[in-house]
Design a protein around this motif. Structure first.
Motif, mmCIF file in Angstrom:
data_model
loop_
_atom_site.group_PDB
_atom_site.id
_atom_site.type_symbol
_atom_site.label_atom_id
_atom_site.label_comp_id
_atom_site.label_asym_id
_atom_site.label_seq_id
_atom_site.Cartn_x
_atom_site.Cartn_y
_atom_site.Cartn_z
ATOM 1 N N ASN A 145 0.849 -1.185 0.000
ATOM 2 C CA ASN A 145 0.000 0.000 0.000
ATOM 3 C C ASN A 145 0.887 1.237 0.000
ATOM 4 O O ASN A 145 1.072 1.884 1.029
ATOM 5 N N VAL A 146 1.436 1.551 -1.157
ATOM 6 C CA VAL A 146 2.399 2.647 -1.239
ATOM 7 C C VAL A 146 1.653 3.950 -1.495
ATOM 8 O O VAL A 146 0.862 4.043 -2.431
ATOM 9 N N LYS A 147 1.914 4.942 -0.650
ATOM 10 C CA LYS A 147 1.301 6.259 -0.856
ATOM 11 C C LYS A 147 2.423 7.260 -1.100
ATOM 12 O O LYS A 147 3.405 7.295 -0.359
ATOM 13 N N LEU A 148 2.225 8.080 -2.137
ATOM 14 C CA LEU A 148 3.239 9.086 -2.446
ATOM 15 C C LEU A 148 2.718 10.460 -2.071
ATOM 16 O O LEU A 148 1.592 10.814 -2.395
ATOM 17 N N GLU A 149 3.553 11.242 -1.369
ATOM 18 C CA GLU A 149 3.084 12.543 -0.922
ATOM 19 C C GLU A 149 3.614 13.684 -1.783
ATOM 20 O O GLU A 149 2.922 14.635 -2.072
ATOM 21 N N TYR A 150 4.877 13.582 -2.203
ATOM 22 C CA TYR A 150 5.501 14.709 -2.897
ATOM 23 C C TYR A 150 5.673 14.462 -4.380
ATOM 24 O O TYR A 150 6.111 15.329 -5.111
ATOM 25 N N LEU A 151 5.391 13.222 -4.844
ATOM 26 C CA LEU A 151 5.521 12.936 -6.271
ATOM 27 C C LEU A 151 4.203 12.375 -6.762
ATOM 28 O O LEU A 151 3.391 11.877 -5.995
ATOM 29 N N GLU A 152 3.996 12.460 -8.048
ATOM 30 C CA GLU A 152 2.833 11.792 -8.637
ATOM 31 C C GLU A 152 3.280 11.063 -9.882
ATOM 32 O O GLU A 152 4.247 11.431 -10.537
#
Lengths: 182, 732
Positions: free
Chosen positions: B703-710
């Motif tokens: 369950n990888v969540k990215l905060e600063y990249l898309e």
């Protein structure tokens, strides 16, 4: 060609002084160091009478001696000695049989072309050198100055060495790389 | 006076009337002309063969540049043809190593690019309107064909014309050479091996003839080599070593003096014209051996001349002592002052690791990480040389049996290059010409022996059948007695065996070329489920997406492997690329990849990064992806920034990505970027979602969540993934 003893004694002035002291006419020399040394300290010190002689074994080794050394180095390099020293693989690998749990030895490192265990490297290197020696023996067998029986044994040895070396090398590479040639 | 006597008196070579081909009878060629025809046609066939065997990938895929380094060479050649030589020579490139830039004109070896540009100009002059890319792709096979010609002449110089032909044939298909000169591999080595062999040939010719013209030719050959490849250091160390061996064994004369002096002085002056080399010939420790031997030679010949003039041996001994003490002290003093003041730099890490192979492993991780720099195992030797490994010691034996200046040279070349090939896999390429030449000597000598055995027996039978005197019969019988039993049959069988071995060599070389050395690396191929071939063109898909969908001044951060390709095909600025000249910059990127996302975001902001590119092989099972290279990023980053510690990413010394992996590993930027959305994907039938096919495990953090990249783009087989760095948030 210049004799070898000149090179060795040229650099050292003390040995030069000892040499010149044993010569009858020392005033003929143009060597400034010699005159300096004669004055100080050998003006009051008396050098001992030695008989210095360089060993005559300083001659160049024969080509065949060099060649045997070269062959040894070739064996070391081609068996992957440098790989063994740096990567330090085990002498022989092992796998565990899944069903029985027994540990079976694995001679050839599977999966990569550029990887080996120590023993497989040494045995392959030996095969290569054997093939080379076989060719050399075949050439020696054509030398008309040797006895006939020696020539026949050289020839048969040489031919069998090449055949065995080639067959074993092919076998080794087939085991190592499963998809080899087919 | 009958047919019998005529048979006995006729000369051994075949007369035209007994030749099987009727049309040649009309030409009535003499033996010498027949031999010349055979030789020239053999060389022509070998030339075409050397070119043709390297064309596998062009025929299978298309005419494109392979690997990583050739893309840089292609980009610079393109620049050269568009903007001319002076722009190229003074080029400062702002598109790589952002924000540092790179002085390309002063940090590359221009020989390859200039050669390709000249060929392109020549073809254009002849109104062949082809693209520069085609010229670049086919430069290496063209120079490989030229190398076979040089090998023929070199073989003729060492042994005889038969050995020359054998050398040309062996080197045309030897896999050790093909691996770096296949069509599409537009790299320095393709041209450099030709220059190396040419320089050595000219030098040996100069030593054999003592002619100033050949010495001059060798100096220019050395200049071409210096302009082409950094491996010229091998020449500038081997030639002085050879001169030293000749001086020690007493094989010196005016010829050696002329040859070495001409080559060293002129070669050194010419080499200083290359900006990348600069004044290294007088400043670098690796080049000092040549200078030392140069001065030694002057002293040696001077003393020899004085000895010849002086007829008084005692006077000469004193003179010798003075000269030796003076020269040794002056030389030692000069060397000492040079090294102490730092004017003479010590051996650089790349070359020092050749003398002490354990050095790179402990001290320089970047050098140790390249797979080509690993030491060589026996199977790599066998793969690249096949039966040449048997013929090499036999050839050495023949060379030692018939020592001459030329054979001493080839023996030294063979031994030193074999040692270096044992230290580094990549250097098998440098050893290949020597191994082929020495093996050709063995082949030629052995086949000559065998054919001589066959021919003497038939000559003895011919003289025996003629109406000779009794003494002739007695001598014929005596020679027959000394021969081995079944000599002729054995010789024929052995000739057949030699033919069999050489044909196996040819089959092996073709198989190796086809299977192992013809892959473009930028296009991957695999066998599909039904045996058909599946092509993965993901790299070019990603680079083209970059080219078309990002702003022209976008900066891309990726691991240094892909830098050249991104600049050449994607036409975007990169942070680090394959030149690896700045270890701290690479370590910064490595630190960013191995940190948590927020720390990495700060680093990326400081470098103005807009896009991040990673390579991921979990869906296809591609094993050369960034997760497998990740530990090197950690090591290189940790080498400069001690905050990155390798044990943080390992579990019990083991590198894992599944549930039991280290927590730092499961949350670092590289892991997140590679496995983003991967947890939802089913990759293999019967396995859970998120099964990584390259590592063979189910990943730990699905369950990888990215905060600063898309995520910006993922290629069709998930091999290349591009992420956009989000701008910093507004304050509210």
């Amino acid at each position: 060609m210049r004799p070898k003893s000149d090179h060795a004694s040229g650099g050292s002035a003390a040995a030069a002084a000892a040499y010149a002291a044993s010569q009858p006419s020392e005033f003929d020399s143009i060597d400034p160091i010699l005159h300096l040394i004669r004055f100080l300290p050998y003006g009051f010190l008396r050098p001992p009478r030695l008989r210095l002689k360089l060993p005559s074994s300083l001659a160049l080794p024969s080509p065949m001696t060099v060649f045997s050394l070269v062959l040894l180095t070739y064996f070391a390099v081609v068996s992957g000695l440098v790989y063994d020293v740096i990567v330090e693989p085990p002498g022989i690998g092992s796998t565990q049989d899944r069903s029985t749990g027994a540990v079976r030895p694995v001679v050839f490192l599977p999966g990569r072309v550029n990887g080996q265990y120590i023993i497989e490297g040494l045995s392959s290197g030996f095969m290569f050198v054997l093939g080379g020696v076989g060719l050399i023996l075949m050439d020696l067998a054509l030398d008309r100055n040797r006895a006939r029986s020696v020539r026949i044994s050289f020839a048969s040895f040489g031919i069998s060495a090449i055949v065995i070396a080639y067959a074993m090398s092919m076998l080794f590479i087939r085991i190592k790389i499963p998809g080899y040639l087919w | 006076m009958g047919a019998k006597a005529e048979n006995g008196v006729k000369p051994p070579p075949l007369a035209p009337s007994s030749f099987p081909f009727p049309f040649l009878r009309t030409l009535k060629l003499k033996t010498k002309q027949q031999e010349l025809l055979i030789r020239v046609s053999a060389l022509a066939l070998i030339y075409v063969l050397a070119f043709a065997v390297r064309l596998f990938s062009v025929l299978r895929y298309e005419s494109m540049i392979h690997e990583f380094d050739p893309y840089f060479n292609y980009r610079t050649t393109l620049f050269l043809t568009k903007n001319g030589f002076y722009e190229f020579w003074n080029w400062f490139d702002a598109e790589s190593w952002y924000p540092l830039g790179r002085i390309i004109g002063g940090t590359l070896f221009p020989g390859l690019m200039v050669t390709a540009a000249l060929i392109y100009r020549a073809l254009r002059f002849l109104t062949f309107a082809i693209h520069i890319r085609e010229v670049c792709v086919l430069t290496a096979p063209f120079f490989a064909s030229n190398t076979t010609l040089v090998a023929y002449f070199f073989g003729k110089e060492i042994w005889d014309a038969g050995a020359g032909l054998a050398a040309a044939a062996l080197i045309a298909i030897c896999p050790g050479y093909i691996s770096r000169s296949v069509a599409g591999s537009y790299d320095n080595e393709g041209v450099a091996i030709f220059a190396l062999l040419l320089t050595f040939y000219f030098f040996v010719k100069a030593v054999n003839t003592g002619s100033l013209a050949w010495g001059l030719a060798s100096a220019f050959g050395y200049f071409y080599m210096v302009s082409a490849w950094g491996g010229y250091v091998f020449i500038i160390n081997l030639v002085p070593l050879y001169v030293l061996v000749l001086l020690i064994t007493g094989r010196y004369s005016m010829r050696l003096y002329v040859a070495y002096n001409c080559m060293y002085i002129l070669g050194m002056l010419l080499a200083m014209q290359i900006r990348f080399v600069g004044f290294q010939h007088v400043q670098s420790g690796e080049h000092m051996a040549a200078m030392g031997v140069f001065f030694l030679m002057q002293v040696f010949y001077f003393v020899d001349w004085v000895k010849y003039i002086l007829h008084d041996p005692k006077l000469f001994h004193s003179f010798l002592r003075i000269t030796l003490t003076c020269s040794i002290s002056v030389g030692a003093l000069a060397l000492g002052i040079g090294m102490a003041t730092g004017y003479i730099s010590p051996w650089t890490g790349r070359f020092y690791s050749l003398l002490d192979p354990t050095y790179a492993k402990d001290h320089i991780p970047i050098i140790a990480s390249v797979s080509e720099h690993q030491p060589t195992a026996w199977s790599s030797f066998m793969f690249d040389f096949h039966i040449l490994l048997f013929l090499f010691p036999a050839g050495l034996y023949f060379c030692f049996k018939r020592l001459s200046d030329a054979t001493i040279f080839i023996v030294m070349y063979g031994l030193t290059s074999m040692y270096f090939a044992g230290v580094m896999v990549r250097l098998i390429l440098v050893a290949t010409p020597a191994v082929c030449l020495i093996s050709a000597v063995a082949v030629s000598a052995t086949i000559k022996n065998l054919t001589r055995l066959i021919r003497t027996k038939s000559k003895a039978s011919q003289t025996g059948s003629s109406k000779g005197t009794s003494s002739l019969k007695a001598s014929a019988k005596a020679s027959l007695d000394q021969a081995l039993p079944f000599q002729r049959n054995a010789a024929i069988a052995l000739l057949a065996g030699a033919f069999y071995l050489l044909s196996r060599y040819a089959i092996h070389c073709t198989w190796v070329t086809s299977e192992a050395y013809s892959s473009p690396s930028i296009v991957l191929a695999a066998r599909g489920a039904h045996g058909g071939r599946v092509i993965f063109d993901d790299y070019r898909e990603a680079y083209f997406w970059l080219r078309q969908n990002t702003s022209p001044d976008a900066k891309v951060m990726s691991w240094w492997d892909y830098g050249y390709q991104i600049t050449a095909m994607g036409n975007r600025t990169v942070i680090v690329d394959n030149n690896t000249w700045n270890n701290t910059h690479i370590a910064t990127v490595g630190r960013a990849m191995s940190s948590y996302e927020d720390e990495a975001y700060e680093i990326m902001q400081s470098l103005d990064v807009d896009y991040v590119l990673v390579v991921f092989g979990g869906v296809t099972g591609y094993s050369s992806d960034d997760i497998n290279k990740f530990l090197w990023m950690v090591r290189i980053g940790g080498g400069v920034f001690p905050v990155i510690k390798e044990p943080d990413y390992l579990v019990n010394g083991e590198y894992r990505v599944d549930k039991g992996a280290a927590p730092k590993m499961l949350n670092c930027l590289m892991y997140k970027l590679c496995y983003y959305r991967f947890g939802e994907l089913t990759t293999e039938y019967g396995k859970p979602t998120g099964y990584d096919r390259a590592r063979g495990v189910e990943i730990g953090n699905k369950n990888v969540k990215l905060e600063y990249l898309e995520e910006a783009f993922t290629t069709s087989n998930w091999i290349v993934r591009i992420y956009k760095v989000k701008p910093p948030k507004n304050r509210w």
